[in-house]
Design an enzyme around this catalytic site. Structure first.
Site, mmCIF file in Angstrom:
data_model
loop_
_atom_site.group_PDB
_atom_site.id
_atom_site.type_symbol
_atom_site.label_atom_id
_atom_site.label_comp_id
_atom_site.label_asym_id
_atom_site.label_seq_id
_atom_site.Cartn_x
_atom_site.Cartn_y
_atom_site.Cartn_z
ATOM 1 N N GLU A 1 0.836 -1.196 0.000
ATOM 2 C CA GLU A 1 0.000 0.000 0.000
ATOM 3 C C GLU A 1 0.867 1.241 0.000
ATOM 4 O O GLU A 1 1.974 1.240 0.531
ATOM 5 C CB GLU A 1 -0.893 0.018 1.249
ATOM 6 C CG GLU A 1 -1.965 -1.057 1.217
ATOM 7 C CD GLU A 1 -2.927 -0.991 2.401
ATOM 8 O OE1 GLU A 1 -4.052 -1.457 2.247
ATOM 9 O OE2 GLU A 1 -2.536 -0.486 3.473
ATOM 10 N N CYS B 1 3.529 8.723 0.373
ATOM 11 C CA CYS B 1 4.147 7.885 1.397
ATOM 12 C C CYS B 1 4.283 6.484 0.803
ATOM 13 O O CYS B 1 3.283 5.848 0.478
ATOM 14 C CB CYS B 1 3.223 7.885 2.620
ATOM 15 S SG CYS B 1 3.766 6.808 3.944
ATOM 16 N N CYS C 1 7.052 -6.303 6.958
ATOM 17 C CA CYS C 1 8.198 -5.746 7.678
ATOM 18 C C CYS C 1 8.673 -6.771 8.696
ATOM 19 O O CYS C 1 7.873 -7.509 9.265
ATOM 20 C CB CYS C 1 7.798 -4.457 8.406
ATOM 21 S SG CYS C 1 9.188 -3.633 9.219
ATOM 22 N N CYS D 1 7.560 -3.937 15.364
ATOM 23 C CA CYS D 1 7.227 -2.895 16.339
ATOM 24 C C CYS D 1 5.806 -3.181 16.850
ATOM 25 O O CYS D 1 4.895 -3.439 16.061
ATOM 26 C CB CYS D 1 7.313 -1.506 15.699
ATOM 27 S SG CYS D 1 8.990 -1.080 15.176
ATOM 28 N N CYS E 1 2.617 -1.228 15.516
ATOM 29 C CA CYS E 1 2.492 -0.976 14.070
ATOM 30 C C CYS E 1 1.783 -2.127 13.366
ATOM 31 O O CYS E 1 2.144 -3.291 13.538
ATOM 32 C CB CYS E 1 3.887 -0.788 13.474
ATOM 33 S SG CYS E 1 3.895 -0.585 11.678
ATOM 34 N N CYS F 1 -0.526 6.924 9.499
ATOM 35 C CA CYS F 1 0.766 6.323 9.892
ATOM 36 C C CYS F 1 0.561 4.975 10.558
ATOM 37 O O CYS F 1 -0.215 4.849 11.497
ATOM 38 C CB CYS F 1 1.484 7.192 10.908
ATOM 39 S SG CYS F 1 1.868 8.818 10.354
HETATM 40 N N1 SAH Z 1 10.188 1.306 9.172
HETATM 41 C C1 SAH Z 1 10.269 2.740 9.096
HETATM 42 C C2 SAH Z 1 9.197 3.408 8.255
HETATM 43 C C3 SAH Z 1 7.779 2.949 8.420
HETATM 44 S S1 SAH Z 1 6.637 3.640 9.512
HETATM 45 C C4 SAH Z 1 10.239 3.320 10.491
HETATM 46 O O1 SAH Z 1 9.879 2.624 11.420
HETATM 47 O O2 SAH Z 1 10.612 4.481 10.655
HETATM 48 C C5 SAH Z 1 6.634 5.354 9.574
HETATM 49 C C6 SAH Z 1 6.357 5.868 10.985
HETATM 50 O O3 SAH Z 1 5.028 5.540 11.458
HETATM 51 C C7 SAH Z 1 7.301 5.267 12.015
HETATM 52 O O4 SAH Z 1 7.776 6.269 12.869
HETATM 53 C C8 SAH Z 1 6.403 4.305 12.745
HETATM 54 O O5 SAH Z 1 6.883 3.995 14.022
HETATM 55 C C9 SAH Z 1 5.112 5.067 12.803
HETATM 56 N N2 SAH Z 1 3.946 4.252 13.152
HETATM 57 C C10 SAH Z 1 3.827 2.917 13.068
HETATM 58 N N3 SAH Z 1 2.610 2.512 13.466
HETATM 59 C C11 SAH Z 1 1.933 3.620 13.823
HETATM 60 C C12 SAH Z 1 0.621 3.857 14.296
HETATM 61 N N4 SAH Z 1 -0.243 2.867 14.442
HETATM 62 N N5 SAH Z 1 0.255 5.141 14.557
HETATM 63 C C13 SAH Z 1 1.118 6.165 14.349
HETATM 64 N N6 SAH Z 1 2.364 5.996 13.880
HETATM 65 C C14 SAH Z 1 2.787 4.746 13.620
#
Ligand code: SAH
Length: 366
Positions: A102, A116, A123, A127, A130, A347
């Site tokens: 996506e 984006c 991934c 995390c 996420c 995000c």
């Molecule tokens: N792997 C990379 C890029 C992907 S995510 C990274 O972690 O930086 C882009 C951003 O969105 C990251 O800072 C991630 O931690 C954040 N993110 C992930 N899940 C989220 C959520 N449910 N709500 C808000 N931000 C989130």
């Protein structure tokens, strides 16, 4: 690694069509360099997907390329969803092997637009908050598959006389876990004879892979760097982001110092606000202490809840209190505007539901 944009593009596009590589493609069709430039131009400047529509090529060649299954696009849109306010569009794309990814187009007020993009299908970093991280890893994207997400939205915008002004690597996947392909995509985005997006309009966001932050520092490109921090202590960060066990805060912050020293460029630290987890005054104070570097900027991200997840979003008033503590300590801080929540395009909400079964790569998350 060769990062000549045309070479990156050609190698990836012809492999997707089943050729062994660019050499075989060139030999089989007896192509002169200017023919390759015509193909590339048609894809990245005219946003053509189908070689039979490239009017600069001879008819016979167009037919042969089409018959051989060459496509000038490596991502196929299968669904587009627009948010209620019309400012956010989420695209679900299928790749040649059936994997799905996506990406999101945001049209801000004024002329600014941000795409984006995803760098991996799934991934490997798991995390906890996420949606993508919880779904596991499927595979790395090729450079052109990363680039084509931006190209797709550029084509859509061009129909309305607009263009892509910013690209962020904040979709699915960890860009520094697919380093060469991501840098290839950056070369494609940046090519002054092609897509033509300035380095300063591109941002790469990473969970904090120290070795590749150092590699990126050595690139000496003007691309922006964002670090997903999310916690000011090792204990908490390791709980939220397993990668912290391999690259703890001290190692991460030292890599950031090296980056700033070598490039004199700002670093954006992302901090997702999780209610009762990382959002109290003591976290804000500990975070302010970590942010001693002169070019450090904190971006507080309102949390977008993921289905069945254990986390909740910090209320707005608490986010502003947290921001005020950082501000008083002299740390530049902004609160990210939320877009596309109603279509789960915000995000951390990207997860291709039609994706084939994925598996987790445990080694990457140590
Ligand atoms: N792997 C990379 C890029 C992907 S995510 C990274 O972690 O930086 C882009 C951003 O969105 C990251 O800072 C991630 O931690 C954040 N993110 C992930 N899940 C989220 C959520 N449910 N709500 C808000 N931000 C989130």
């Amino acid at each position: 690694m060769n990062r000549d944009p045309l070479a990156v593009w050609l190698a990836d596009v012809v492999r997707t069509a089943g050729y062994a590589g660019a050499d075989e493609f060139v030999r089989e069709h007896d192509l002169r360099p200017y023919r390759l430039r015509q193909l590339y131009h048609a894809a990245v400047k005219e946003f053509q997907d189908d070689p039979s529509a490239v009017s600069t090529l001879p008819k016979a060649l167009r037919a042969t390329l089409a018959r051989r299954g060459l496509r000038l696009s490596s991502v196929e849109p299968v669904a587009l969803q627009r948010s209620g306010d019309g400012q956010t569009t989420k695209g679900l794309f299928r790749l040649h092997d059936g994997n799905a990814i996506e990406s999101v187009l945001m049209e801000h007020l004024g002329n600014r637009t941000t795409v984006c993009i995803s760098s991996q299908a799934g991934c490997a970093f798991a995390c906890q908050f996420c949606a993508t991280g919880q779904g596991g890893f499927s595979r790395n994207l090729r450079g052109v598959e990363i680039f084509d997400q931006a190209r797709f939205f550029a084509a859509q915008l061009a129909q309305r006389g607009r263009r892509v002004t910013n690209v962020v690597f904040m979709g699915m996947g960890e860009p520094f876990h697919n380093y060469e392909a991501v840098m290839g995509a950056v070369a494609l985005l940046n090519d002054p004879h092609g897509f033509g997006l300035g380095h300063r309009h591109i941002t790469i966001s990473t969970v904090g892979l120290v070795d590749n932050i150092d590699a990126f520092t050595r690139e000496a490109v003007q691309v922006n760097l964002a670090i997903s921090l999310h916690a000011p202590t090792d204990e908490l960060r390791s709980r939220l982001m397993p990668v912290n066990r391999r690259y703890p805060l001290q190692a991460l912050m030292q890599a950031c110092e090296r980056y700033v020293k070598a490039t004199r460029r700002k670093i954006f630290f992302e901090y997702v606000m999780l209610a009762g987890v990382n959002d109290d005054d003591s976290c804000a104070k500990a975070l302010a202490k970590l942010m001693r570097g002169p070019l450090y900027h904190i971006n507080l991200i309102p949390y977008n809840a993921t289905p069945d997840g254990p986390f909740a979003a910090t209320p707005d008033a608490r986010i502003w209190k947290f921001a005020a503590i950082l501000d008083e300590a002299g740390v530049p801080v902004t609160v990210r505007q939320n877009m596309g929540r109603d279509i789960t395009a915000a995000c951390g909400q990207l997860q291709a539901e039609t994706q084939p079964k994925t598996h987790r790569v445990a080694s990457a998350a140590h």
